[in-house]
Design an enzyme around this catalytic site. Structure first.
Site, mmCIF file in Angstrom:
data_model
loop_
_atom_site.group_PDB
_atom_site.id
_atom_site.type_symbol
_atom_site.label_atom_id
_atom_site.label_comp_id
_atom_site.label_asym_id
_atom_site.label_seq_id
_atom_site.Cartn_x
_atom_site.Cartn_y
_atom_site.Cartn_z
ATOM 1 N N ASP A 69 0.623 -4.336 4.975
ATOM 2 C CA ASP A 69 0.593 -2.888 4.673
ATOM 3 C C ASP A 69 0.256 -1.959 5.848
ATOM 4 O OD1 ASP A 69 1.023 -3.978 2.182
ATOM 5 O OD2 ASP A 69 -0.758 -3.132 1.241
ATOM 6 N N ASP A 72 3.201 -2.008 0.734
ATOM 7 C CA ASP A 72 2.772 -1.520 -0.562
ATOM 8 C C ASP A 72 3.903 -0.592 -1.021
ATOM 9 O OD1 ASP A 72 0.594 -1.682 -2.375
ATOM 10 O OD2 ASP A 72 -0.185 0.281 -1.740
ATOM 11 N N HIS A 79 5.025 1.304 -4.370
ATOM 12 C CA HIS A 79 4.721 1.620 -5.768
ATOM 13 C C HIS A 79 5.772 2.520 -6.422
ATOM 14 C CE1 HIS A 79 0.797 -0.138 -5.288
ATOM 15 N NE2 HIS A 79 0.318 0.803 -4.490
ATOM 16 N N HIS A 100 0.068 7.110 -3.204
ATOM 17 C CA HIS A 100 0.335 6.592 -1.862
ATOM 18 C C HIS A 100 1.470 5.568 -1.939
ATOM 19 C CE1 HIS A 100 -2.216 3.547 -3.710
ATOM 20 N NE2 HIS A 100 -1.595 2.676 -2.921
ATOM 21 N N LYS A 116 5.338 -5.249 -2.225
ATOM 22 C CA LYS A 116 4.336 -5.629 -3.213
ATOM 23 C C LYS A 116 3.882 -4.384 -3.979
ATOM 24 C CE LYS A 116 0.043 -5.689 -1.156
ATOM 25 N NZ LYS A 116 -0.251 -4.251 -1.214
ATOM 26 N N CYS A 155 -6.297 -4.986 0.391
ATOM 27 C CA CYS A 155 -5.103 -5.840 0.371
ATOM 28 C C CYS A 155 -5.186 -7.012 1.336
ATOM 29 C CB CYS A 155 -3.859 -4.990 0.593
ATOM 30 S SG CYS A 155 -3.548 -3.905 -0.825
HETATM 31 C C1 VGL Z 1 -4.267 -0.847 -0.502
HETATM 32 C C2 VGL Z 1 -5.465 0.511 -1.890
HETATM 33 C C3 VGL Z 1 -4.360 0.741 -2.672
HETATM 34 C C4 VGL Z 1 -4.238 -1.700 0.711
HETATM 35 C C5 VGL Z 1 -3.148 -0.636 -1.274
HETATM 36 O O1 VGL Z 1 -3.144 -1.922 1.289
HETATM 37 O O2 VGL Z 1 -5.323 -2.187 1.115
HETATM 38 N N1 VGL Z 1 -5.429 -0.283 -0.825
HETATM 39 N N2 VGL Z 1 -3.206 0.158 -2.345
HETATM 40 ZN ZN ZN Z 2 -1.412 0.699 -3.287
#
Ligand code: VGL
Ligand code: ZN
Length: 172
Positions: free
Chosen positions: A3, A41, A43, A60, A85, A124
């Site tokens: 990420d 990440d 979403h 995000h 993911k 993550c």
């Molecule tokens: C993450 C919070 C929400 C991360 C992803 O990549 O650590 N943290 N989504």
């Molecule tokens: Zn996230």
């Protein structure tokens, strides 16, 4: 590599303090690792981890947005695969192993040791490293190539302790 996306870097929607500082170290690691997988990440716009849907985070990494793109300083040529993911609405999707086929992919490439870096250490990166351990891989977290969100001060250090207890090696 977990990420390392615009939204997790300074100026992003869920900026991890100094998140962009991992870019160079990640590039260096990627040069010496034979099979490199980057996660994003990724979403849906109504993901349950977003505050307006009852989750803990601001919006995000909505798929296909600029914020969800990998940091432009990454040598993406070094990445063998980029996987998404956090696409499902029934989990927070912290781990790169959750519904991504990552375990299968690593086994198909005869991977025995998984080296983890990226963002964020206390979410993550931690979840991904713990799942890698549970799947039976040797796991190393490259701490210097991670940064923590630290919603609560000390979360980064606590994540490291939890990882160690789970049998994950920590390298600088
Ligand atoms: C993450 C919070 C929400 C991360 C992803 O990549 O650590 N943290 N989504
Ligand atoms: Zn996230």
């Amino acid at each position: 590599m977990v990420d390392v996306q615009n939204d997790f870097c300074p100026g992003g929607a869920l900026a991890v303090p100094h998140g962009d500082e991992v870019v160079e170290t990640v590039n260096q690691l990627a040069r010496r690792i034979p099979f490199v997988v980057a996660t994003r990440d990724w979403h849906p716009a109504d993901h349950r981890s977003f505050a307006e849907y009852g989750g803990p985070w601001p919006v995000h990494c909505v798929r296909d947005t600029d914020g969800a793109q990998l940091h432009p300083g990454l040598d993406t040529d070094r990445f063998d695969r980029v996987i998404e993911k956090g696409q499902s609405n029934d989990t927070d999707g912290y781990s790169g192993f959750e519904r991504t086929g990552l375990e299968r992919l690593l086994r198909d490439h005869d991977v025995e040791r998984v080296r983890v870096a990226g963002l964020a250490l206390d979410y993550c990166v931690k979840a991904t490293a713990l799942d890698a351990r549970r799947a039976g891989f040797d796991v190393v977290v490259h701490r210097g190539a991670t940064r923590a969100v630290e919603v609560r001060p000390g979360d980064g250090e606590r994540a490291v302790e939890e990882l160690r207890r789970a049998g994950v090696q920590i390298e600088e």
